[in-house]
Design a protein around this motif. Structure first.
Motif, mmCIF file in Angstrom:
data_model
loop_
_atom_site.group_PDB
_atom_site.id
_atom_site.type_symbol
_atom_site.label_atom_id
_atom_site.label_comp_id
_atom_site.label_asym_id
_atom_site.label_seq_id
_atom_site.Cartn_x
_atom_site.Cartn_y
_atom_site.Cartn_z
ATOM 1 N N ALA A 275 -5.064 -11.929 -8.097
ATOM 2 C CA ALA A 275 -3.893 -11.130 -7.718
ATOM 3 C C ALA A 275 -2.606 -11.892 -8.007
ATOM 4 C CB ALA A 275 -3.976 -10.758 -6.245
ATOM 5 N N GLY A 276 -2.598 -13.202 -7.694
ATOM 6 C CA GLY A 276 -1.408 -13.998 -7.949
ATOM 7 C C GLY A 276 -1.086 -14.107 -9.423
ATOM 8 N N LEU A 277 -2.110 -14.301 -10.261
ATOM 9 C CA LEU A 277 -1.872 -14.388 -11.701
ATOM 10 C C LEU A 277 -1.343 -13.069 -12.244
ATOM 11 C CD1 LEU A 277 -5.020 -16.426 -12.820
ATOM 12 C CD2 LEU A 277 -2.657 -17.238 -12.634
ATOM 13 N N ALA A 278 -1.867 -11.959 -11.724
ATOM 14 C CA ALA A 278 -1.428 -10.648 -12.216
ATOM 15 C C ALA A 278 0.029 -10.381 -11.856
ATOM 16 C CB ALA A 278 -2.332 -9.554 -11.647
ATOM 17 N N ILE A 279 0.416 -10.656 -10.610
ATOM 18 C CA ILE A 279 1.795 -10.375 -10.204
ATOM 19 C C ILE A 279 2.758 -11.358 -10.862
ATOM 20 C CG2 ILE A 279 1.841 -11.804 -8.126
ATOM 21 C CD1 ILE A 279 3.231 -8.247 -8.417
ATOM 22 N N ALA A 280 2.307 -12.602 -11.091
ATOM 23 C CA ALA A 280 3.150 -13.570 -11.790
ATOM 24 C C ALA A 280 3.367 -13.140 -13.233
ATOM 25 C CB ALA A 280 2.519 -14.958 -11.743
ATOM 26 N N TRP A 371 -13.428 -8.015 2.032
ATOM 27 C CA TRP A 371 -12.894 -6.739 1.557
ATOM 28 C C TRP A 371 -11.713 -6.274 2.409
ATOM 29 C CZ3 TRP A 371 -13.410 -4.753 -2.988
ATOM 30 C CH2 TRP A 371 -14.535 -5.063 -3.747
ATOM 31 N N GLY A 372 -11.670 -6.761 3.660
ATOM 32 C CA GLY A 372 -10.503 -6.466 4.490
ATOM 33 C C GLY A 372 -9.236 -7.070 3.916
ATOM 34 N N VAL A 373 -9.348 -8.278 3.336
ATOM 35 C CA VAL A 373 -8.202 -8.888 2.668
ATOM 36 C C VAL A 373 -7.707 -7.995 1.538
ATOM 37 C CG1 VAL A 373 -7.468 -10.851 1.253
ATOM 38 C CG2 VAL A 373 -8.873 -11.236 3.275
ATOM 39 N N ILE A 374 -8.650 -7.442 0.769
ATOM 40 C CA ILE A 374 -8.260 -6.528 -0.313
ATOM 41 C C ILE A 374 -7.604 -5.284 0.251
ATOM 42 C CG2 ILE A 374 -9.076 -5.323 -2.359
ATOM 43 C CD1 ILE A 374 -9.481 -8.349 -2.430
ATOM 44 N N ALA A 375 -8.137 -4.787 1.373
ATOM 45 C CA ALA A 375 -7.553 -3.597 1.989
ATOM 46 C C ALA A 375 -6.120 -3.858 2.452
ATOM 47 C CB ALA A 375 -8.418 -3.147 3.169
ATOM 48 N N LEU A 376 -5.880 -5.042 3.003
ATOM 49 C CA LEU A 376 -4.517 -5.381 3.426
ATOM 50 C C LEU A 376 -3.574 -5.425 2.228
ATOM 51 C CD1 LEU A 376 -5.017 -8.180 6.110
ATOM 52 C CD2 LEU A 376 -5.022 -5.706 6.384
ATOM 53 N N VAL A 400 7.937 -1.325 -10.339
ATOM 54 C CA VAL A 400 7.438 -2.155 -9.244
ATOM 55 C C VAL A 400 6.019 -1.740 -8.869
ATOM 56 C CG1 VAL A 400 7.753 -2.749 -6.810
ATOM 57 C CG2 VAL A 400 9.730 -2.692 -8.345
ATOM 58 N N ALA A 401 5.782 -0.434 -8.796
ATOM 59 C CA ALA A 401 4.441 0.048 -8.460
ATOM 60 C C ALA A 401 3.425 -0.376 -9.504
ATOM 61 C CB ALA A 401 4.459 1.572 -8.320
ATOM 62 N N LEU A 402 3.811 -0.363 -10.758
ATOM 63 C CA LEU A 402 2.895 -0.781 -11.819
ATOM 64 C C LEU A 402 2.487 -2.245 -11.643
ATOM 65 C CD1 LEU A 402 1.476 0.063 -14.442
ATOM 66 C CD2 LEU A 402 3.513 -0.693 -15.689
ATOM 67 N N GLY A 403 3.450 -3.106 -11.345
ATOM 68 C CA GLY A 403 3.133 -4.515 -11.120
ATOM 69 C C GLY A 403 2.261 -4.720 -9.891
ATOM 70 N N LEU A 404 2.556 -3.991 -8.805
ATOM 71 C CA LEU A 404 1.773 -4.137 -7.586
ATOM 72 C C LEU A 404 0.359 -3.595 -7.760
ATOM 73 C CD1 LEU A 404 4.456 -3.175 -4.912
ATOM 74 C CD2 LEU A 404 3.585 -5.451 -5.435
ATOM 75 N N MET A 405 0.221 -2.489 -8.480
ATOM 76 C CA MET A 405 -1.113 -1.953 -8.724
ATOM 77 C C MET A 405 -1.923 -2.874 -9.636
ATOM 78 S SD MET A 405 -1.416 0.616 -6.821
ATOM 79 C CE MET A 405 -0.205 -0.042 -5.649
ATOM 80 N N ALA A 406 -1.258 -3.539 -10.573
ATOM 81 C CA ALA A 406 -1.956 -4.522 -11.406
ATOM 82 C C ALA A 406 -2.469 -5.668 -10.539
ATOM 83 C CB ALA A 406 -1.019 -5.040 -12.495
ATOM 84 N N MET A 407 -1.666 -6.109 -9.586
ATOM 85 C CA MET A 407 -2.098 -7.143 -8.645
ATOM 86 C C MET A 407 -3.320 -6.695 -7.860
ATOM 87 S SD MET A 407 -0.020 -8.579 -5.301
ATOM 88 C CE MET A 407 -0.265 -6.977 -4.483
ATOM 89 N N LEU A 408 -3.267 -5.475 -7.341
ATOM 90 C CA LEU A 408 -4.374 -4.954 -6.542
ATOM 91 C C LEU A 408 -5.629 -4.775 -7.392
ATOM 92 C CD1 LEU A 408 -5.437 -3.837 -3.883
ATOM 93 C CD2 LEU A 408 -4.491 -1.596 -4.536
ATOM 94 N N ALA A 409 -5.474 -4.248 -8.604
ATOM 95 C CA ALA A 409 -6.624 -4.041 -9.482
ATOM 96 C C ALA A 409 -7.291 -5.364 -9.827
ATOM 97 C CB ALA A 409 -6.185 -3.316 -10.747
ATOM 98 N N ALA A 410 -6.505 -6.403 -10.063
ATOM 99 C CA ALA A 410 -7.069 -7.712 -10.367
ATOM 100 C C ALA A 410 -7.863 -8.252 -9.188
ATOM 101 C CB ALA A 410 -5.951 -8.688 -10.747
ATOM 102 N N ALA A 411 -7.353 -8.056 -7.962
ATOM 103 C CA ALA A 411 -8.063 -8.526 -6.775
ATOM 104 C C ALA A 411 -9.369 -7.765 -6.581
ATOM 105 C CB ALA A 411 -7.168 -8.383 -5.546
#
Length: 427
Positions: A275-280, A371-376, A400-411
């Protein structure tokens, strides 16, 4: 001749006298140099300020009455100095410096470190006369001054007066905590405003965004969204700032989880890293796409650093989410604890992470907690995406949503592809 040991002078007294002399000479040195440059010089120079500081120290040693009598004498001389020089110099800076030298000399006997620090600060302020005047008259607008005073009042007057305990039946709403969010939103706007002035839009906003993310990435998304809405040319730098704020928030989120449950952090390490690599990468892409030409970005930031109404609306939304999650936990019971933590993540990701770590330490299966971490992360990403659309318009919100969804998808992908082989519960 008696030695110092025979005189039995306390070391603290000698240190205090030395600090007093140093303070007077430092302030007097600045005043002396200014006398050499200006016709409207003050009455006191290097020697006078050194003597004033020593007078304050000696008067303190002699007692209260000596301090009062000497202080009245210094005040009388100060008034006489102003009366003589007021026609050519109506300011009071030189006279105030005289009084401060005397007072700091007295303070040096009891608090030498504090007195020395204040003496240096006084000398800096005196020497920065030209820079401060130019900044006040040429660079700061009336609206910026109003915003500065409003931020100071919100942080230093209103915040200390608010209760720091819950005031609702569910124990969810703390007025002081909510008002801190209001202050944070305003502070994020002010930080971006200052960064724009210092290093320009392309690097200033992202830099301010990253560091503000450690305080509140949600506030950063809202604050930079308002800036993108007000100035179209700042759209891409504002998006990069919002995404880098979420990178900082993710780093803090991992630290909070690790403090609550080291096992849970190990279990979620790979998803969090992905997630960190994706948002970075998303933030870096925004920096790369930001206009490089000087004429493609505004030369000056908007006149207002933030909008109070925007900060108040943000805090009201957070309060509503906290009330909903607290009510749900009361209605559903322990089975709704994870759902309640997910709802809390909508408003405050780090508090939800701490709650989840405590649940994992209390017996929640580590696989479920992982999986709770992913849910958060998902709840937070969705909430910030909605906030981005509301605060900055559809273009800012979409990026912004595109970047955040990329972070979530990576996680999610990493959690699915790299299962955790561990115990049933966090230690």
């Amino acid at each position: 001749m008696e030695t110092l040991e025979e005189l039995e002078l306390p070391p603290d007294l000698l240190i205090g006298l030395a600090v007093a002399l140093g303070i007077g000479m430092l302030i007097g040195l600045e005043r002396e140099r200014r006398q050499g440059r200006e016709e409207d010089r003050g009455a006191a120079g290097l020697r006078t300020h050194a003597l004033l500081a020593l007078s304050g120290a000696v008067a303190t040693v002699l007692g209260v009455w000596a301090s009062v009598v000497t202080g009245v004498g210094v005040l009388t001389l100060t008034v006489a100095s102003y009366t003589r020089s007021r026609e050519r110099d109506p300011g009071l800076t030189s006279e105030v410096a005289i009084l401060l030298s005397f007072l700091l000399g007295g303070l040096a006997l009891n608090r030498p470190a504090l007195a020395a620090a204040l003496g240096v600060l006084v000398a800096i302020l005196l020497s920065a006369k030209g820079a401060l005047h130019r900044f006040t008259h040429e660079h700061m607008s009336q609206n910026e001054l109003r915003d500065l005073l409003l931020l100071a009042a919100a942080a230093l007057i209103v915040l200390p007066l608010l209760p720091d305990h819950a005031v609702d039946p569910w124990g969810a709403l703390e007025p002081a905590s909510l008002w801190k969010l209001v202050v944070l939103v305003m502070a994020v706007g002010a930080a971006g405003h200052i960064a724009l002035r210092l290093v320009g839009a392309r690097w200033g906003l992202p830099m301010a965004g990253f560091f503000s993310g450690f305080a509140s990435s949600t506030a950063a998304v809202a604050g930079f969204g308002q800036r993108a809405r007000d100035t179209d040319a700042l759209l891409v730098p504002a998006v990069a700032a919002a995404l880098l704020a979420n990178l900082a928030s993710l780093l803090l989120f991992a630290a909070v989880i690790g403090a609550a449950s080291a096992t849970l952090l190990r279990a979620a390490a790979w998803p969090l890293l992905a997630a960190g690599l994706a948002i970075a990468a998303a933030g870096a892409f925004g920096l790369w796409k930001a206009p490089r030409a000087a004429d493609a970005l505004p030369d000056e930031p908007q006149a207002r650093a933030f909008r109070l109404s925007h900060a108040l609306l943000f805090a009201a939304i957070v309060a509503a989410v906290l009330l909903l999650s607290a009510w749900l936990r009361e209605q559903v019971g322990d089975r709704g604890a994870l759902v309640a933590a997910t709802l809390v993540a909508i408003a405050e990701l780090h508090a939800a992470g701490a709650s989840l770590g405590q649940l994992a330490g209390g017996g929640l299966a580590i696989a479920d907690a992982r999986w709770g971490v992913i849910a958060l992360l998902g709840a937070s990403a969705v909430a910030k995406s909605v906030l981005a659309f509301v605060s900055g318009g559809w273009r800012y919100g979409a990026f912004v949503a595109l970047g955040l969804m990329a972070m979530l998808a990576a996680a999610v992908a990493t959690a699915w592809l790299v299962p955790f082989e561990g115990g049933a519960a966090a230690a």
